[in-house]
Design a protein around this motif. Structure first.
Motif: not given
Length: 476
Positions: A36-37, A281-284, A306-310, A315-320
């Motif tokens: 995840w890092f 995930n980053p690809a999606t 801007e907020e949507l991007v945040a 979400g991408v960086r949050t562990n499942r």
């Protein structure tokens, strides 16, 4: 009742939200933290590029916010910034509560239905946001705990709607739009602050899932239902399969079984978790500008790009394992108890849940305390297809550790490789203790287990491997 910010956002100056620490890229999870890092690191570049494309979409198409809110309605939502001030991989600067509403809108729900909906022999779905909010979720994105919490609120929840009396909560949107719905949800949840909202109608859900490439999920049983009046046809076979948008919508809308809308909520959580696993995930994320362009006409939100991007980046960086799904504590109304069927909220259960997961202080409960094993209701749901006698060593091991209220519930339909220890009421600490007691299984904070349980143990194939080890430990 005035909506208040959660205690996690307040300090003496009232500006804690602007000084909160930003979320770090790495996580402390024991399993997969390095994966995840690197997902987070690669996500920075990908989502940064996506931000510009999202801005282009928003400037050249229908705006994200389609509702006209009065100043009084706008004041319901916390107007403080929730992300950094530049359009790039903008990070969350404080906890955010997002109210999500899924709209099922028919011509009778709106004052001026489109001309093409008239003279039909059925009631078609209308591309509008004025109807009943048949799906209602409160999502908390918390950079302090590095968690995403999703609370499902049943559409039939009986509650007070300001100015309209006691009704089912899904009527709040019809009566007063997103602002009245936010006030109603806040009052129901003990004053939880609502920062932003997003509404998506049923037509947009199917398009969204198609744009994401469909979803692979286990359909728990054969589902067949026909409603000619709404042109609704559901025909799904049991088993693991890849569903397109229309098929996924059938799974999400089916509610004609013993659990009614609560069963539908459980299936919604299954689909949401599957979508998260497959697409967050980053690809999606790089495809999201195209996805947004497909569904933009079916979405109404006061989130900025801007907020949507945040939120996407978080979400991408949050562990499942840090994505937790809860359901509003309560019970079904009994036959003849009211003039309609309701989900009756449990005030003490709500107070406990809001203290544990949303940072609201509670006189009844203290945050972060596991339930006494003697009083914990533990349901066992077998997914291996074996004889019930195979579960006896499991029950004996639990009893030896002080668990007394154990029962075998309806089998879990999906064959599992790994046992799920489900914190049905959101009590993740008690679920962790059970996992430590058994020495196997995966803890999930979600509401897909047995409805009457505190913890549901959905037994997988790993139990068959651990059974002999556990039996030896129980032999005098």
């Amino acid at each position: 009742m005035t909506i208040q910010r959660s205690s996690a956002e307040e300090n003496q100056s009232g500006k804690a939200s602007k000084s909160s620490k930003r979320i770090p890229l790495a996580h402390n999870s024991k399993s997969g933290r390095w994966l995840w890092f690197w997902v987070g690191m690669s996500g920075i570049a990908m989502v940064s590029a996506t931000a510009g494309a999202l801005l282009a979409v928003s400037l050249t198409s229908t705006p994200l916010q389609q509702a006209q809110l009065s100043p009084q309605d706008e004041a319901v939502f916390d107007s403080d910034r929730i992300s950094g001030g530049v359009l790039r991989f903008s990070e969350l600067t404080r906890p955010v509560n997002l109210l999500v509403m899924g709209m099922s809108v028919l011509p009778p729900d709106i004052q001026n239905p489109p001309e093409e909906t008239k003279n039909l022999k059925y009631l078609p779905q209308v591309n509008s946001f004025d109807g009943l909010s048949d799906v209602m979720l409160l999502l908390k994105f918390d950079p302090e705990t590095k968690k995403i919490i999703m609370l499902s609120i049943p559409r039939d929840t009986r509650t007070e709607i300001e100015g309209y009396g006691v009704k089912k909560i899904n009527a709040a949107n019809v009566d007063g739009g997103p602002a009245l719905t936010a006030r109603t949800v806040s009052n129901l949840l003990g004053g939880a602050g609502i920062d932003r909202y997003i509404r998506i109608n049923v037509l947009g859900v199917a398009k969204l899932i198609d744009a994401l490439g469909g979803v692979t999920v286990y359909v728990p049983k054969d589902m067949k239902y026909q409603d000619d009046s709404q042109h609704l046809y559901i025909n799904l076979k049991a088993g693991k399969q890849h569903l397109n948008g229309n098929q996924a919508l059938q799974l999400l809308r089916f509610r004609h079984d013993e659990l009614g809308d609560i069963g539908r909520i459980q299936r919604q959580q299954m689909v949401i978790r599957a979508l998260m696993d497959q697409t967050l995930n980053p690809a999606t994320v790089t495809q999201l500008p195209k996805v947004l362009d497909v569904v933009k006409d079916h979405i109404d939100t006061n989130l900025t790009v801007e907020e949507l991007v945040a939120l996407m980046g978080f979400g991408v960086r949050t562990n499942r394992s840090n994505m937790q799904m809860l359901m509003l504590p309560g019970r079904f109304s009994e036959k003849g108890e009211f003039d309609a069927s309701y989900w009756l909220p449990n005030k003490n259960g709500i107070a406990r849940l809001m203290a544990q997961h949303f940072g609201l202080e509670s006189e009844q409960e203290q945050q972060g305390t596991a339930t006494d094993p003697h009083s914990l209701r533990v349901a066992i749901q077998d997914s291996t297809g074996g004889d019930r006698s195979n579960l006896r060593p499991l029950i004996r091991a639990l009893e030896k550790s002080g668990y007394r209220n154990i029962y075998i519930a309806k089998a879990w339909g999906e064959p599992l490789e790994v046992t799920h220890i489900v914190a049905q009421q959101g009590d993740g600490e008690s679920a962790e203790l059970i996992r430590d007691t058994l020495g196997f299984g995966e803890v999930r904070v979600e509401s897909t287990g047995n409805l009457g349980s505190d913890i549901s143990i959905q037994v997988g194939q790993d139990w068959l491997q651990q059974k002999s080890i556990l039996e030896k430990s129980l032999t005098p």
